[in-house]
Design an enzyme around this catalytic site. Structure first.
Site, PDB file in Angstrom:
ATOM      1  N   TYR A 267      45.354  76.514  31.731  1.00 53.18           N
ATOM      2  CA  TYR A 267      44.480  75.376  32.003  1.00 53.18           C
ATOM      3  C   TYR A 267      43.114  75.565  31.345  1.00 53.18           C
ATOM      4  O   TYR A 267      42.638  74.692  30.604  1.00 53.18           O
ATOM      5  CB  TYR A 267      44.314  75.182  33.504  1.00 53.18           C
ATOM      6  CG  TYR A 267      43.382  74.041  33.863  1.00 53.18           C
ATOM      7  CD1 TYR A 267      43.820  72.721  33.780  1.00 53.18           C
ATOM      8  CD2 TYR A 267      42.074  74.280  34.262  1.00 53.18           C
ATOM      9  CE1 TYR A 267      42.973  71.672  34.086  1.00 53.18           C
ATOM     10  CE2 TYR A 267      41.216  73.233  34.570  1.00 53.18           C
ATOM     11  CZ  TYR A 267      41.678  71.930  34.484  1.00 53.18           C
ATOM     12  OH  TYR A 267      40.821  70.898  34.783  1.00 53.18           O
TER      13      TYR A 267
ATOM     14  N   LYS B 195      41.797  73.523  27.921  1.00 53.80           N
ATOM     15  CA  LYS B 195      40.657  72.612  28.060  1.00 53.80           C
ATOM     16  C   LYS B 195      39.501  73.041  27.151  1.00 53.80           C
ATOM     17  O   LYS B 195      38.785  72.201  26.598  1.00 53.80           O
ATOM     18  CB  LYS B 195      40.201  72.563  29.517  1.00 53.80           C
ATOM     19  CG  LYS B 195      41.219  71.972  30.479  1.00 53.80           C
ATOM     20  CD  LYS B 195      41.467  70.501  30.209  1.00 53.80           C
ATOM     21  CE  LYS B 195      40.371  69.622  30.758  1.00 53.80           C
ATOM     22  NZ  LYS B 195      40.694  68.180  30.666  1.00 53.80           N
TER      23      LYS B 195
ATOM     24  N   LEU C 128      32.699  68.567  33.835  1.00 54.59           N
ATOM     25  CA  LEU C 128      32.598  68.395  35.281  1.00 54.59           C
ATOM     26  C   LEU C 128      32.705  69.714  36.042  1.00 54.59           C
ATOM     27  O   LEU C 128      33.536  70.569  35.739  1.00 54.59           O
ATOM     28  CB  LEU C 128      33.705  67.465  35.789  1.00 54.59           C
ATOM     29  CG  LEU C 128      33.826  66.074  35.185  1.00 54.59           C
ATOM     30  CD1 LEU C 128      34.849  65.263  35.974  1.00 54.59           C
ATOM     31  CD2 LEU C 128      32.489  65.361  35.125  1.00 54.59           C
ATOM     32  N   GLY C 129      31.854  69.835  37.062  1.00 50.87           N
ATOM     33  CA  GLY C 129      32.022  70.897  38.033  1.00 50.87           C
ATOM     34  C   GLY C 129      33.194  70.559  38.945  1.00 50.87           C
ATOM     35  O   GLY C 129      33.894  69.556  38.746  1.00 50.87           O
ATOM     36  N   LEU C 130      33.436  71.391  39.943  1.00 47.08           N
ATOM     37  CA  LEU C 130      34.487  71.134  40.921  1.00 47.08           C
ATOM     38  C   LEU C 130      34.112  69.874  41.691  1.00 47.08           C
ATOM     39  O   LEU C 130      33.034  69.785  42.280  1.00 47.08           O
ATOM     40  CB  LEU C 130      34.612  72.331  41.862  1.00 47.08           C
ATOM     41  CG  LEU C 130      35.742  72.296  42.894  1.00 47.08           C
ATOM     42  CD1 LEU C 130      37.107  72.246  42.209  1.00 47.08           C
ATOM     43  CD2 LEU C 130      35.651  73.523  43.802  1.00 47.08           C
ATOM     44  N   VAL C 131      34.997  68.883  41.700  1.00 45.80           N
ATOM     45  CA  VAL C 131      34.671  67.565  42.240  1.00 45.80           C
ATOM     46  C   VAL C 131      35.053  67.471  43.717  1.00 45.80           C
ATOM     47  O   VAL C 131      36.204  67.692  44.104  1.00 45.80           O
ATOM     48  CB  VAL C 131      35.391  66.457  41.451  1.00 45.80           C
ATOM     49  CG1 VAL C 131      35.035  65.082  42.023  1.00 45.80           C
ATOM     50  CG2 VAL C 131      35.020  66.527  39.973  1.00 45.80           C
TER      51      VAL C 131
END
Length: 253
Positions: free
Chosen positions: A78, A82, A110-113
């Protein structure tokens, strides 16, 4: 395009972004491509893999050649795919620092959403944020992996994520890489917030201790362009718990 035709997930990810970019070019109508990236590609680890930089911002890229972390095959594939896909998009299709070449490519890293959503199920990222309360070891390892990659856990509210995309779509001109996160906490800091504010969940003590690395969130690029974050860490965590309770994934011990 089927992933089965590629030799690896990394190859498939690169082919995917190239296909999107080439389609935009062929249309002759697209002047800005907004790509949703991830902080798994923005590690502040030093290039030799030994120790961290003092900060995390848009200049950080995950150094896979010297990444000395115990990675599961899923996490490695992953993060690596990415990282390679985002680099390919920015270097091959985006304008350079002088504004020449390519077209406008905006990469929102993005950070952890977290936060509440209208979905009927618990989003994976919210499940990771609430993993300590669920005492879910597999999800917690994803939280720890993010912490090890990024020094701490960059976190952002889903509403701010949506607003950031709209903001970048509506500006007259914008280009480049932008870190989308306004909170940067260790897994132990997250656990201690839960323990102090949600004692009814009887959080296990093993989650309350861990590294608290002296790394600063140094990203201001999005804010410098006029964007305003509306949700702090407290609100993100509170809304994540509310979401997990609503979907039935989180119940008191």
């Amino acid at each position: 395009m089927s992933i089965a035709q590629f030799k690896s997930i990394e190859e498939a990810a690169i082919a995917g972004v190239k296909s999107i970019a080439e389609t935009c070019i062929k249309s002759r109508t697209v002047r800005r491509l907004i790509y949703t990236g991830t902080v798994f590609a923005a590690s502040p680890l030093k290039d030799d893999g030994c120790g961290y930089k003092d900060y995390i911002d848009e200049t950080c890229w995950t150094p896979f050649q010297n990444l000395h972390l115990p990675l599961t095959p899923f996490h490695k594939d992953y993060a690596y795919s990415k990282t390679l896909a985002e680099r390919e998009l920015l270097t091959s299709y985006g304008k350079d620092e002088n504004g020449s070449g390519g077209f406008e490519v905006v990469s929102l890293v993005l950070g952890l959403v977290g936060g509440e959503t209208p979905l009927s199920y618990l989003p994976g990222s919210v499940a990771v944020i609430t993993s300590q309360l669920q005492d879910n070891e597999a999800l917690y390892q994803s939280l720890k992996f993010l912490e090890d990659i990024c020094g701490k856990c960059p976190i952002v509210h889903i509403d701010d994520v949506c607003e950031a995309h709209i903001f970048c779509a509506e500006l007259p001109s914008i280009n480049g890489r932008f870190l989308v996160a306004n909170s940067y906490a260790s897994s132990a800091e997250i656990a201690n917030y839960y323990s102090q504010n949600y004692p009814e969940f009887n959080l296990k003590e093993k989650y309350l201790e861990g590294p608290n690395r002296a790394i600063k969130l140094a990203s201001t690029k999005l804010i410098d362009n006029g964007f305003v974050y509306k949700y702090n860490l407290k609100k993100i965590l509170d809304d994540s718990i509310r979401c997990a309770r609503r979907t039935g994934d989180l119940s008191m011990s």
